[in-house]
Design an enzyme around this catalytic site. Structure first.
Site, mmCIF file in Angstrom:
data_model
loop_
_atom_site.group_PDB
_atom_site.id
_atom_site.type_symbol
_atom_site.label_atom_id
_atom_site.label_comp_id
_atom_site.label_asym_id
_atom_site.label_seq_id
_atom_site.Cartn_x
_atom_site.Cartn_y
_atom_site.Cartn_z
ATOM 1 N N CYS A 6 21.082 -4.892 4.964
ATOM 2 C CA CYS A 6 21.244 -6.350 5.133
ATOM 3 C C CYS A 6 21.186 -7.073 3.789
ATOM 4 O O CYS A 6 20.678 -8.208 3.712
ATOM 5 C CB CYS A 6 20.215 -6.945 6.092
ATOM 6 S SG CYS A 6 20.329 -6.314 7.755
ATOM 7 N N ASP A 10 10.104 -15.542 1.394
ATOM 8 C CA ASP A 10 10.331 -14.577 2.465
ATOM 9 C C ASP A 10 9.333 -13.434 2.271
ATOM 10 O O ASP A 10 9.485 -12.600 1.384
ATOM 11 C CB ASP A 10 11.785 -14.088 2.383
ATOM 12 C CG ASP A 10 12.052 -12.886 3.284
ATOM 13 O OD1 ASP A 10 11.115 -12.356 3.910
ATOM 14 O OD2 ASP A 10 13.227 -12.462 3.345
ATOM 15 N N LYS A 42 6.497 -5.743 10.823
ATOM 16 C CA LYS A 42 6.450 -5.040 9.538
ATOM 17 C C LYS A 42 5.004 -4.913 9.043
ATOM 18 O O LYS A 42 4.746 -4.423 7.949
ATOM 19 C CB LYS A 42 7.284 -5.777 8.496
ATOM 20 C CG LYS A 42 8.698 -6.034 8.974
ATOM 21 C CD LYS A 42 9.719 -5.926 7.895
ATOM 22 C CE LYS A 42 11.051 -6.474 8.369
ATOM 23 N NZ LYS A 42 12.121 -5.501 8.254
ATOM 24 N N GLN A 53 8.464 -8.325 3.613
ATOM 25 C CA GLN A 53 8.078 -7.022 3.066
ATOM 26 C C GLN A 53 6.768 -7.046 2.301
ATOM 27 O O GLN A 53 6.297 -5.999 1.864
ATOM 28 C CB GLN A 53 9.177 -6.493 2.121
ATOM 29 C CG GLN A 53 10.477 -6.159 2.806
ATOM 30 C CD GLN A 53 10.372 -4.985 3.774
ATOM 31 O OE1 GLN A 53 9.495 -4.140 3.648
ATOM 32 N NE2 GLN A 53 11.254 -4.947 4.749
ATOM 33 N N HIS A 57 17.792 -10.812 1.525
ATOM 34 C CA HIS A 57 18.206 -10.305 2.831
ATOM 35 C C HIS A 57 19.187 -11.325 3.420
ATOM 36 O O HIS A 57 19.077 -12.518 3.160
ATOM 37 C CB HIS A 57 16.955 -10.208 3.704
ATOM 38 C CG HIS A 57 17.137 -9.524 5.016
ATOM 39 N ND1 HIS A 57 17.644 -10.164 6.123
ATOM 40 C CD2 HIS A 57 16.855 -8.254 5.404
ATOM 41 C CE1 HIS A 57 17.664 -9.310 7.142
ATOM 42 N NE2 HIS A 57 17.197 -8.147 6.737
HETATM 43 N N1 PMP Z 1 13.694 -10.507 4.866
HETATM 44 C C1 PMP Z 1 13.393 -9.275 4.467
HETATM 45 C C2 PMP Z 1 13.064 -9.034 3.033
HETATM 46 C C3 PMP Z 1 13.391 -8.228 5.394
HETATM 47 O O1 PMP Z 1 13.087 -6.989 4.990
HETATM 48 C C4 PMP Z 1 13.688 -8.495 6.745
HETATM 49 C C5 PMP Z 1 13.721 -7.372 7.774
HETATM 50 N N2 PMP Z 1 14.477 -6.254 7.362
HETATM 51 C C6 PMP Z 1 13.974 -9.803 7.116
HETATM 52 C C7 PMP Z 1 13.962 -10.782 6.146
HETATM 53 C C8 PMP Z 1 14.286 -10.173 8.534
HETATM 54 O O2 PMP Z 1 13.176 -9.948 9.327
HETATM 55 P P1 PMP Z 1 13.299 -9.937 10.916
HETATM 56 O O3 PMP Z 1 14.471 -9.056 11.234
HETATM 57 O O4 PMP Z 1 12.003 -9.369 11.379
HETATM 58 O O5 PMP Z 1 13.529 -11.343 11.348
#
Ligand code: PMP
Length: 407
Positions: free
Chosen positions: A365, A201, A227, A204, A124
Site C-alpha cells: 500500500c 500516522d 497492529k 506501525q 501508506h
Molecule cells: N498506515 C500505516 C503505516 C499502515 O501500516 C497501515 C496498515 N497497513 C495503515 C496506515 C492502515 O491501517 P488500517 O488498515 O488498520 O486502517
C-alpha cells in the site's frame, strides 16, 4: 540476549502453534497485523457470554457494565499515549478511518483553495488518497517530502516546503514498508512554526515505540488496535481538545447528538460528537486487554528483543548473494524489506510460504514509495515480540535456497 522469556510469551499466542504446508508456522507478517494473546481472545468471548448489551443507553445492569468496560478502554488509551484528557480519545474503525475522519471534518472546515497539505513519499495509501480527494474538492495542493536512498526523509527539503499556505502536515511515524522511524518531534515543531497542524500516522509505531502525544505536541495521532496485539475493526484517534471542539461532526446519527428536532439538531460533546451509531463494543473492550498485556511485558523489553531480531536478520540475509535491501535508515522498527536480484517478490513469497514462512510481498500500500525505488514491490519480513532467531535462520535458509535456485 534480552530479559524476556520468549517461550512463555509464545505460549500466550495460540495461533503460533500450528503447521502450515506441513511446516511449523513462522509468522513474519506482523506489520500487516499482529497475532492476539489469549487474554484478548478471551475478552471477546467473555463480553458476548457475560455482558453483551448496547452502551450509554440502557438503564439496566448489563448496559452499565458494558458501558463501564467500554469507557475503561478510553482511559487506558489516554494513558498509553499520555493524552491530557480522556475526551481527546475518539474510537474509530482504525487508522484509515481516523485519517478519513480528520479529512472530512478538520479538512473540510479548515482547508480551502490555495492551501497546502504536506505528506511524504513513504506514506501508506490511507495517508495519501484522503488528502488527494480533499485537494480535488477544495482546490488545495498536495506537497510531498522526498527521501534519500536509505529511505529517510530529507528534512531540509521538508522545511523548504513549509509556508504560511501549509495547513496540515500528515506523516507516518514508522514506515510499514521500510521500517524507517521518522523524526516526528522535529517535523511537528517545524510545522507549528508556520502555523500548520500535524497528523501522525501511528499504525506501525504504537507496538514498538513509546508514544507521548503531549511531549510531541502533536495535533492528531491515529492508530489501529490490530497492529498492537488487539482486535481488528477498532482503532483510535487522538486530537487536541480545542481542535476537536472546533471541528464539525463526522457522521450523523445516534449518540453524536444532544437534541434532535426538525427545526435543528445540536451536537454532543467530544468524544461522542465523533462516535455516531453503535460502536464496535466487543473489540474496544478486548483492546483494553491488549494494552494491559503490552504494558506488562514492557515496550522497552519488546523493543530490545525486536532490535536484536532486526540486526540478526540483516546480518543473515546480507550474507546471501543477490539479496538487495530497501530502506536502511539509522532509526528503524523491526521491518526488513528486501528482494533477490532477478526474482519476482511474489515468487519469493510463494516459495517461503511452502516452507511455512509468512511474509508479505508487493507494494505494501505504498506505490509512490515503490516508484521512488523503481521497483514493483518487495518481500517484507516484520518481527514481533514472539519471533525468534531460529525462525530467522529458517527465513535465511529459504532465501538462500531461492537465490541459488533462481539466480
Ligand atoms: N498506515 C500505516 C503505516 C499502515 O501500516 C497501515 C496498515 N497497513 C495503515 C496506515 C492502515 O491501517 P488500517 O488498515 O488498520 O486502517
Amino acid at each position: 540476549s534480552t530479559s524476556l522469556d520468549i517461550e512463555r510469551i509464545r505460549e500466550q499466542f495460540p495461533i503460533l502453534h500450528q503447521e502450515v504446508n506441513g511446516k511449523p508456522l513462522v509468522y513474519f507478517d506482523n506489520a500487516a497485523t499482529t497475532q492476539k494473546p489469549t487474554v484478548v481472545i478471551s475478552a471477546l468471548e467473555n463480553y458476548y457470554k457475560g455482558i453483551n448489551s448496547n452502551i450509554h443507553r440502557g438503564a439496566h445492569a448489563l448496559a452499565d457494565q458494558a458501558t463501564t468496560a467500554f469507557e475503561a478502554t478510553r482511559l487506558s488509551i489516554k494513558d498509553f499515549i499520555n493524552a491530557k484528557e480522556v475526551e481527546e480519545v475518539i474510537f474509530t474503525k482504525g487508522t484509515t478511518d481516523g485519517i478519513n475522519l480528520i479529512a472530512a471534518t478538520f479538512g473540510r472546515a479548515f482547508i480551502g483553495e490555495g492551501d497546502e497539505i504536506v505528506v511524504s513519499t513513504m506514506e501508506h495509501h490511507s495517508n495519501i488518497v484522503p488528502w488527494q480527494m480533499l485537494c480535488e474538492e477544495k482546490g488545495a495542493q498536495l506537497k510531498v517530502i522526498p527521501l534519500n536512498a536509505k529511505g529517510e526523509l530529507l528534512m531540509e527539503e521538508y522545511e523548504a516546503l513549509l509556508s504560511e499556505k501549509t495547513k496540515l502536515v500528515a506523516v507516518v511515524h514508522a514506515s510499514n514498508a521500510l521500517g524507517t522511524v521518522n523524526p516526528i518531534s522535529e517535523i511537528i515543531s517545524n510545522a507549528h512554526a508556520v502555523g500548520a497542524k500535524v497528523l501522525v500516522d501511528g499504525a506501525q509505531s504504537c507496538s514498538h515505540l513509546d508514544i507521548d502525544v503531549q511531549a510531541l505536541d502533536v495535533d492528531f495521532f491515529v492508530s489501529s488496535a490490530h497492529k498492537i496485539y488487539g482486535p481488528t475493526g477498532m482503532g483510535f484517534l487522538y486530537g487536541k481538545r480545542q481542535l476537536l471542539e472546533e471541528m464539525p461532526p463526522y457522521q450523523g446519527g445516534g449518540e453524536m447528538i444532544k437534541t434532535v428536532s426538525f427545526e435543528g439538531t445540536t451536537y454532543n460533546e467530544i468524544p461522542y460528537k465523533f462516535e455516531a451509531g453503535t460502536p464496535n463494543i466487543a473489540d474496544v473492550i478486548a483492546f483494553n486487554e491488549a494494552i494491559h498485556w503490552i504494558s506488562q511485558v514492557g515496550k522497552e523489553a519488546i523493543r530490545a528483543h525486536e532490535n536484536e531480531l532486526l540486526a540478526y536478520a540483516h546480518e543473515k540475509l546480507s550474507a546471501i548473494d543477490g539479496v538487495i535491501f530497501y530502506g536502511e535508515a539509522e532509526d528503524k522498527v523491526a521491518v526488513v524489506s528486501f528482494g533477490i536480484q532477478g526474482v519476482h517478490p511474489f515468487d519469493i513469497g510463494m516459495m517461503l510460504d511452502a516452507r511455512g514462512i509468512a511474509v508479505r510481498t508487493g507494494h505494501h500500500c505504498t506505490q509512490p514509495l515503490m516508484q521512488f525505488f523503481g521497483i514493483e514491490g518487495t518481500v517484507r519480513a516484520s518481527f514481533s515480540v514472539y519471533n525468534t532467531k531460529e525462525e530467522i535462520d529458517k527465513l535465511a535458509e529459504g532465501v538462500a535456497k531461492i537465490a541459488r535456485m533462481m539466480a
